[in-house]
Scaffold this motif. Sequence first.
Motif, PDB file in Angstrom:
ATOM      1  N   PRO A   1      14.774  -5.249   8.103  1.00 31.95           N
ATOM      2  CA  PRO A   1      13.719  -5.781   8.983  1.00 31.95           C
ATOM      3  C   PRO A   1      13.659  -5.035  10.315  1.00 31.95           C
ATOM      4  O   PRO A   1      14.677  -4.568  10.827  1.00 31.95           O
ATOM      5  CB  PRO A   1      14.151  -7.235   9.188  1.00 31.95           C
ATOM      6  N   SER A   2      12.445  -4.901  10.828  1.00 31.14           N
ATOM      7  CA  SER A   2      12.175  -4.304  12.148  1.00 31.14           C
ATOM      8  C   SER A   2      12.667  -2.865  12.282  1.00 31.14           C
ATOM      9  O   SER A   2      12.868  -2.382  13.400  1.00 31.14           O
ATOM     10  CB  SER A   2      12.799  -5.167  13.265  1.00 31.14           C
ATOM     11  N   MET A   3      12.820  -2.176  11.174  1.00 33.29           N
ATOM     12  CA  MET A   3      13.222  -0.765  11.223  1.00 33.29           C
ATOM     13  C   MET A   3      12.014   0.122  10.934  1.00 33.29           C
ATOM     14  O   MET A   3      11.073  -0.278  10.240  1.00 33.29           O
ATOM     15  CB  MET A   3      14.336  -0.480  10.216  1.00 33.29           C
ATOM     16  N   TRP A   4      12.036   1.328  11.481  1.00 38.21           N
ATOM     17  CA  TRP A   4      11.000   2.308  11.169  1.00 38.21           C
ATOM     18  C   TRP A   4      11.182   2.767   9.727  1.00 38.21           C
ATOM     19  O   TRP A   4      12.297   2.767   9.193  1.00 38.21           O
ATOM     20  CB  TRP A   4      11.044   3.477  12.140  1.00 38.21           C
ATOM     21  N   ASP A   5      10.069   3.162   9.106  1.00 37.07           N
ATOM     22  CA  ASP A   5      10.115   3.447   7.671  1.00 37.07           C
ATOM     23  C   ASP A   5       9.052   4.485   7.310  1.00 37.07           C
ATOM     24  O   ASP A   5       8.249   4.914   8.147  1.00 37.07           O
ATOM     25  CB  ASP A   5       9.897   2.143   6.892  1.00 37.07           C
ATOM     26  N   ILE A   6       9.042   4.822   6.036  1.00 39.71           N
ATOM     27  CA  ILE A   6       8.075   5.730   5.420  1.00 39.71           C
ATOM     28  C   ILE A   6       6.649   5.291   5.770  1.00 39.71           C
ATOM     29  O   ILE A   6       6.398   4.106   6.018  1.00 39.71           O
ATOM     30  CB  ILE A   6       8.298   5.686   3.894  1.00 39.71           C
ATOM     31  N   SER A   7       5.693   6.221   5.729  1.00 35.01           N
ATOM     32  CA  SER A   7       4.293   5.871   5.999  1.00 35.01           C
ATOM     33  C   SER A   7       3.884   4.637   5.208  1.00 35.01           C
ATOM     34  O   SER A   7       3.237   3.723   5.721  1.00 35.01           O
ATOM     35  CB  SER A   7       3.361   7.026   5.619  1.00 35.01           C
ATOM     36  N   CYS A   8       4.265   4.614   3.923  1.00 36.69           N
ATOM     37  CA  CYS A   8       3.902   3.511   3.044  1.00 36.69           C
ATOM     38  C   CYS A   8       4.827   3.545   1.828  1.00 36.69           C
ATOM     39  O   CYS A   8       5.197   4.624   1.374  1.00 36.69           O
ATOM     40  CB  CYS A   8       2.441   3.653   2.612  1.00 36.69           C
ATOM     41  N   ALA A   9       5.179   2.387   1.313  1.00 36.66           N
ATOM     42  CA  ALA A   9       6.046   2.327   0.137  1.00 36.66           C
ATOM     43  C   ALA A   9       5.827   1.009  -0.585  1.00 36.66           C
ATOM     44  O   ALA A   9       5.305   0.050  -0.006  1.00 36.66           O
ATOM     45  CB  ALA A   9       7.519   2.471   0.536  1.00 36.66           C
ATOM     46  N   GLY A  10       6.250   0.953  -1.847  1.00 35.00           N
ATOM     47  CA  GLY A  10       6.110  -0.291  -2.576  1.00 35.00           C
ATOM     48  C   GLY A  10       6.683  -0.217  -3.975  1.00 35.00           C
ATOM     49  O   GLY A  10       6.920   0.871  -4.511  1.00 35.00           O
ATOM     50  N   HIS A  11       6.934  -1.396  -4.546  1.00 33.35           N
ATOM     51  CA  HIS A  11       7.412  -1.502  -5.925  1.00 33.35           C
ATOM     52  C   HIS A  11       6.261  -1.243  -6.896  1.00 33.35           C
ATOM     53  O   HIS A  11       5.116  -1.616  -6.637  1.00 33.35           O
ATOM     54  CB  HIS A  11       7.966  -2.905  -6.194  1.00 33.35           C
ATOM     55  N   ILE A  12       6.594  -0.624  -8.017  1.00 31.60           N
ATOM     56  CA  ILE A  12       5.615  -0.452  -9.089  1.00 31.60           C
ATOM     57  C   ILE A  12       5.638  -1.724  -9.936  1.00 31.60           C
ATOM     58  O   ILE A  12       6.625  -2.024 -10.600  1.00 31.60           O
ATOM     59  CB  ILE A  12       5.936   0.786  -9.949  1.00 31.60           C
ATOM     60  N   GLU A  13       4.557  -2.468  -9.882  1.00 31.95           N
ATOM     61  CA  GLU A  13       4.490  -3.742 -10.603  1.00 31.95           C
ATOM     62  C   GLU A  13       4.407  -3.504 -12.107  1.00 31.95           C
ATOM     63  O   GLU A  13       3.997  -2.433 -12.573  1.00 31.95           O
ATOM     64  CB  GLU A  13       3.277  -4.550 -10.136  1.00 31.95           C
ATOM     65  N   ALA A  14       4.803  -4.515 -12.859  1.00 27.52           N
ATOM     66  CA  ALA A  14       4.771  -4.429 -14.322  1.00 27.52           C
ATOM     67  C   ALA A  14       3.378  -4.029 -14.800  1.00 27.52           C
ATOM     68  O   ALA A  14       2.377  -4.587 -14.363  1.00 27.52           O
ATOM     69  CB  ALA A  14       5.180  -5.767 -14.931  1.00 27.52           C
ATOM     70  N   GLY A  15       3.338  -3.037 -15.677  1.00 29.61           N
ATOM     71  CA  GLY A  15       2.073  -2.590 -16.259  1.00 29.61           C
ATOM     72  C   GLY A  15       1.320  -1.567 -15.444  1.00 29.61           C
ATOM     73  O   GLY A  15       0.302  -1.037 -15.909  1.00 29.61           O
ATOM     74  N   MET A  16       1.773  -1.267 -14.222  1.00 31.74           N
ATOM     75  CA  MET A  16       1.085  -0.285 -13.382  1.00 31.74           C
ATOM     76  C   MET A  16       1.839   1.039 -13.416  1.00 31.74           C
ATOM     77  O   MET A  16       3.035   1.084 -13.722  1.00 31.74           O
ATOM     78  CB  MET A  16       0.979  -0.785 -11.937  1.00 31.74           C
ATOM     79  N   ASP A  17       1.138   2.125 -13.090  1.00 29.03           N
ATOM     80  CA  ASP A  17       1.826   3.410 -13.018  1.00 29.03           C
ATOM     81  C   ASP A  17       2.040   3.802 -11.560  1.00 29.03           C
ATOM     82  O   ASP A  17       1.607   3.114 -10.629  1.00 29.03           O
ATOM     83  CB  ASP A  17       1.091   4.504 -13.806  1.00 29.03           C
ATOM     84  N   SER A  18       2.711   4.909 -11.368  1.00 23.07           N
ATOM     85  CA  SER A  18       3.164   5.320 -10.048  1.00 23.07           C
ATOM     86  C   SER A  18       2.002   5.623  -9.097  1.00 23.07           C
ATOM     87  O   SER A  18       1.933   5.078  -7.988  1.00 23.07           O
ATOM     88  CB  SER A  18       4.070   6.550 -10.199  1.00 23.07           C
ATOM     89  N   LYS A  19       1.083   6.477  -9.508  1.00 25.71           N
ATOM     90  CA  LYS A  19      -0.014   6.866  -8.623  1.00 25.71           C
ATOM     91  C   LYS A  19      -0.948   5.691  -8.341  1.00 25.71           C
ATOM     92  O   LYS A  19      -1.434   5.528  -7.216  1.00 25.71           O
ATOM     93  CB  LYS A  19      -0.790   8.042  -9.216  1.00 25.71           C
ATOM     94  N   GLU A  20      -1.174   4.876  -9.344  1.00 24.02           N
ATOM     95  CA  GLU A  20      -2.006   3.676  -9.177  1.00 24.02           C
ATOM     96  C   GLU A  20      -1.399   2.769  -8.115  1.00 24.02           C
ATOM     97  O   GLU A  20      -2.094   2.225  -7.247  1.00 24.02           O
ATOM     98  CB  GLU A  20      -2.084   2.969 -10.529  1.00 24.02           C
ATOM     99  N   THR A  21      -0.082   2.616  -8.164  1.00 23.55           N
ATOM    100  CA  THR A  21       0.620   1.788  -7.183  1.00 23.55           C
ATOM    101  C   THR A  21       0.515   2.382  -5.784  1.00 23.55           C
ATOM    102  O   THR A  21       0.307   1.665  -4.801  1.00 23.55           O
ATOM    103  CB  THR A  21       2.104   1.645  -7.573  1.00 23.55           C
ATOM    104  N   ALA A  22       0.669   3.703  -5.684  1.00 21.48           N
ATOM    105  CA  ALA A  22       0.597   4.358  -4.379  1.00 21.48           C
ATOM    106  C   ALA A  22      -0.750   4.100  -3.703  1.00 21.48           C
ATOM    107  O   ALA A  22      -0.799   3.754  -2.508  1.00 21.48           O
ATOM    108  CB  ALA A  22       0.827   5.867  -4.544  1.00 21.48           C
ATOM    109  N   ILE A  23      -1.822   4.238  -4.445  1.00 17.37           N
ATOM    110  CA  ILE A  23      -3.161   4.006  -3.895  1.00 17.37           C
ATOM    111  C   ILE A  23      -3.327   2.547  -3.475  1.00 17.37           C
ATOM    112  O   ILE A  23      -3.886   2.234  -2.409  1.00 17.37           O
ATOM    113  CB  ILE A  23      -4.238   4.407  -4.926  1.00 17.37           C
ATOM    114  N   LYS A  24      -2.814   1.629  -4.289  1.00 13.33           N
ATOM    115  CA  LYS A  24      -2.885   0.194  -3.991  1.00 13.33           C
ATOM    116  C   LYS A  24      -2.126  -0.132  -2.711  1.00 13.33           C
ATOM    117  O   LYS A  24      -2.621  -0.869  -1.840  1.00 13.33           O
ATOM    118  CB  LYS A  24      -2.322  -0.583  -5.172  1.00 13.33           C
ATOM    119  N   GLU A  25      -0.906   0.383  -2.570  1.00  6.82           N
ATOM    120  CA  GLU A  25      -0.077   0.079  -1.402  1.00  6.82           C
ATOM    121  C   GLU A  25      -0.680   0.660  -0.124  1.00  6.82           C
ATOM    122  O   GLU A  25      -0.613   0.034   0.943  1.00  6.82           O
ATOM    123  CB  GLU A  25       1.339   0.624  -1.610  1.00  6.82           C
TER     124      GLU A  25
END
Length: 201
Positions: free
Chosen positions: A58-82
């Motif tokens: 919590p409250s730490m600096w981080d990557i521009s954007c990140a997220g878990h790949i939800e069940a049934g989704m692929d990597s690039k699809e998740t990146a665009i969603k996040e």
Amino acid sequence: MVEYIDVCNEDGTPAGYSAPRSEIHEKGLWHRVVHIWIVDSNGMVLIQKRAAHKESNPSMWDISCAGHIEAGMDSKETAIKELFEELGLLYSQNDLEILFSYKKKSILNNGKYLDYEIPDVYLITLAHPLNLNTLKLQIEEVSDAKLVTPFELYHLITEENSTFAPLDEEDGKPFKDHPYFKLFETLAKKYPTSENNSLIK
């Protein structure tokens, strides 16, 4: 609503089942995530500050954007969603440049949060300066955002008692021996300033 994540083996191959996100981190199940870095035409890198109530870092600096790949989704699809959910930015999968994937193990919160993940690391290179005022931060996830040079980012990540969320487990190796050094090699090639070049010598 319970968020389900596809479980994978340590080598990244599918395990053939999914589990709730809470179970993923309670049991230390391997799973895939996305890391997306955004760099603008001036070579400035966007970083975000994690919300204060986040379970991990919590409250730490981080990557521009990140997220878990939800069940049934692929990597690039998740990146665009996040990118859209966390920052209000709309990009296409063609904007994503894959840099590398790697394994990361983190044990947090006195062993109560086990993060065994395989991140796919992407870079988005903008043809224009990034105006922070255009961001629409998802307040549940992100409390702030700023632009830094690759040189500033490198030292933020590697300094002692860093305020940046760890990108890899602490193993005593020099940062240049870690997968994430490739990000700085890539940025130095795209933006060959003396400062950036000094990071990869």
